[in-house]
Design an enzyme around this catalytic site. Structure first.
Site, mmCIF file in Angstrom:
data_model
loop_
_atom_site.group_PDB
_atom_site.id
_atom_site.type_symbol
_atom_site.label_atom_id
_atom_site.label_comp_id
_atom_site.label_asym_id
_atom_site.label_seq_id
_atom_site.Cartn_x
_atom_site.Cartn_y
_atom_site.Cartn_z
ATOM 1 N N GLY A 126 14.023 -93.757 22.069
ATOM 2 C CA GLY A 126 14.535 -92.554 22.072
ATOM 3 C C GLY A 126 15.360 -92.048 23.402
ATOM 4 N N HIS A 127 15.827 -90.689 23.095
ATOM 5 C CA HIS A 127 16.502 -90.032 24.348
ATOM 6 C C HIS A 127 16.000 -88.616 24.304
ATOM 7 C CE1 HIS A 127 19.001 -93.290 25.906
ATOM 8 N NE2 HIS A 127 19.332 -93.699 25.113
ATOM 9 N N TYR A 143 12.920 -86.099 22.453
ATOM 10 C CA TYR A 143 11.926 -85.469 23.253
ATOM 11 C C TYR A 143 11.841 -84.234 22.942
ATOM 12 C CZ TYR A 143 12.544 -90.263 24.892
ATOM 13 O OH TYR A 143 12.865 -91.808 25.227
ATOM 14 N N TYR A 185 10.191 -98.894 31.916
ATOM 15 C CA TYR A 185 10.654 -99.740 30.897
ATOM 16 C C TYR A 185 9.589 -99.183 29.385
ATOM 17 C CZ TYR A 185 11.865 -103.556 33.939
ATOM 18 O OH TYR A 185 12.423 -104.047 34.984
ATOM 19 N N ARG A 186 9.966 -99.936 28.325
ATOM 20 C CA ARG A 186 8.941 -99.624 27.181
ATOM 21 C C ARG A 186 7.458 -100.087 27.610
ATOM 22 N NH1 ARG A 186 11.664 -100.101 21.294
ATOM 23 N NH2 ARG A 186 13.762 -99.687 21.876
ATOM 24 N N ARG A 234 19.028 -105.678 38.509
ATOM 25 C CA ARG A 234 18.994 -106.950 37.653
ATOM 26 C C ARG A 234 20.519 -107.188 37.660
ATOM 27 N NH1 ARG A 234 17.685 -103.847 32.156
ATOM 28 N NH2 ARG A 234 16.462 -102.874 33.732
ATOM 29 N N LYS A 258 13.580 -112.262 34.902
ATOM 30 C CA LYS A 258 13.578 -113.247 33.773
ATOM 31 C C LYS A 258 13.355 -114.642 34.243
ATOM 32 C CE LYS A 258 15.298 -110.505 30.104
ATOM 33 N NZ LYS A 258 16.025 -110.428 28.810
ATOM 34 N N ASP A 310 15.042 -85.148 30.402
ATOM 35 C CA ASP A 310 15.160 -86.415 31.529
ATOM 36 C C ASP A 310 14.646 -85.716 32.824
ATOM 37 O OD1 ASP A 310 15.606 -88.284 29.543
ATOM 38 O OD2 ASP A 310 17.817 -88.316 30.412
#
Length: 377
Positions: free
Chosen positions: A132-133, A137, A91-92, A42, A69, A163
């Site tokens: 969260g990170h 988790y 993404y969420r 992006r 966008k 991760d």
């Protein structure tokens, strides 16, 4: 045996929607294995981003710039998805859909596409929309509770267990399994929901079995593999270094305890009542010599002892150097691609992709002329 291509995934096309953490690492692994990974960056870059010149999770990839966008942004990603085998986004839940590049839109253009979704909490459940990170988790899965000393707070294992192990590696396995299905007669593309909570929980499968059998205590530092055992852990040396010790089997323990000079005092490793005494004796012995001296003592033995090396020291170890476990590329010493293949060797082909640097080449190779910026963008 014939050696072909640049890895077993040569010819596979992957679109990576730029993000942070496990998504980029998963895409790097696919690229290391030979896939043509195009990262959609992006304008302005991603949050928490490091200098692109040093971000080796973007090695072996190419980058294009797309503003999702903007009015034409979604269409350009869909053009790429139409020509891809795999798409990865982190993404969420719901964000990709709002941007016009969700699974329904992509699969409508390419029914064979494998759409990989990388999140911490997963695509559904009460916490799906929560930020969260890694550490959070791990905390909820019980995995974090196992790491560290019993009288201290749990230790954060960098972002390796959550991760990367519980996230990236499960995403890679998932998208490759789904790709295999898509390529079978009658197969189709699908969505792969890779959640770090699921992967981190799955990593502890053996521990849960031991817990059910009564051979694992649900508390930190009280078990065979979590530091509770005096012959499976780390010990300080006289110069402030450390040695890693792990002779679990009887013959290895005998060699270990003999080289320490403690064989007569502690011949039976399963004399649990003396474990504290054994730990104290081993601690005292290791504190009498330097790390280098102990390394030499255990060199060439099956005592299962190794020096604890730093990140900068590790590439120079003779074994890792002989295997070229670390390589230098673009001025950066870094882990080489793994694992290794006899017929389709992998390689480090290019350094970190600079955002947007490959737009023209990808537009030509993938036949997506609309990727090239125009005055109307």
């Amino acid at each position: 045996m014939a050696r072909t291509g640049h890895g077993p995934l040569a010819g596979i096309r992957v679109v990576e929607l730029a993000g942070i953490g496990p998504g980029p690492f998963a895409a790097m692994l696919l690229a290391d294995l030979g896939a043509d990974v195009v990262r959609v960056d992006r304008p302005g870059g991603a949050g928490l981003g490091i200098d692109p010149a040093y971000d080796i999770t973007n090695r072996n990839k190419r980058s294009v710039l797309v503003d999702l966008k903007a009015e034409v942004g979604a269409g350009r990603v869909l053009d790429l998805a139409e020509r891809a085998d795999i798409l990865i986004e982190g993404y969420r839940p719901g964000v990709a859909e709002r941007l016009g590049v969700g699974p329904d839109a992509c699969l409508a253009r390419n029914p064979k596409l494998v759409y990989g979704r990388m999140t911490g909490w997963g695509q559904d459940g009460p916490l799906a929309q929560r930020a969260g990170h890694d550490v959070a988790y791990l905390a909820l899965t019980g995995t974090l509770s196992m790491i560290g000393k019993p009288d201290e707070p749990p230790v954060v294992p960098a972002n390796l267990v959550g991760d990367y192990a519980g996230g990236s590696l499960y995403l890679v396995v998932g998208v490759l399994a789904a790709l295999q299905h898509a390529r079978t007669p009658g197969g189709a593309g699908q969505v792969v929901d890779a959640a770090i909570v699921d992967g981190a929980a799955h990593l502890a499968s053996m521990i849960h079995g031991m817990l059910a059998a009564g051979s694992w205590q649900d508390r930190r530092g009280a078990n065979l593999l979590d530091g509770g055992c005096p012959f499976y852990g780390t010990y300080a040396t006289s110069d402030g270094g450390h040695m890693a010790v792990g002779p679990l089997e009887g013959q290895f323990y005998a060699e270990f305890i003999g080289l320490l000079g403690l064989a007569d005092a502690f011949p039976d490793r399963w004399e649990l009542a003396r474990w504290d005494e054994l730990r104290a004796a081993v601690t005292e012995r290791f504190a009498t010599r330097t790390r280098a001296e102990w390394t030499e003592t255990f060199e060439g033995t099956d005592a299962c002892v190794a020096p604890v090396l730093s990140l900068r020291e590790a590439p120079h170890h003779p074994h890792l150097a002989a295997r070229s476990t670390f390589v230098e590329h673009s001025g950066i010493t870094q882990p080489a691609p793994a694992p290794r293949f006899s017929a389709t060797p992998v390689s480090l082909r290019s350094g970190p992709a600079r955002p947007g640097a490959d737009t023209d080449a990808v537009a030509a190779d993938w036949d997506v002329p609309g990727l090239r910026p125009t005055s109307h963008d």
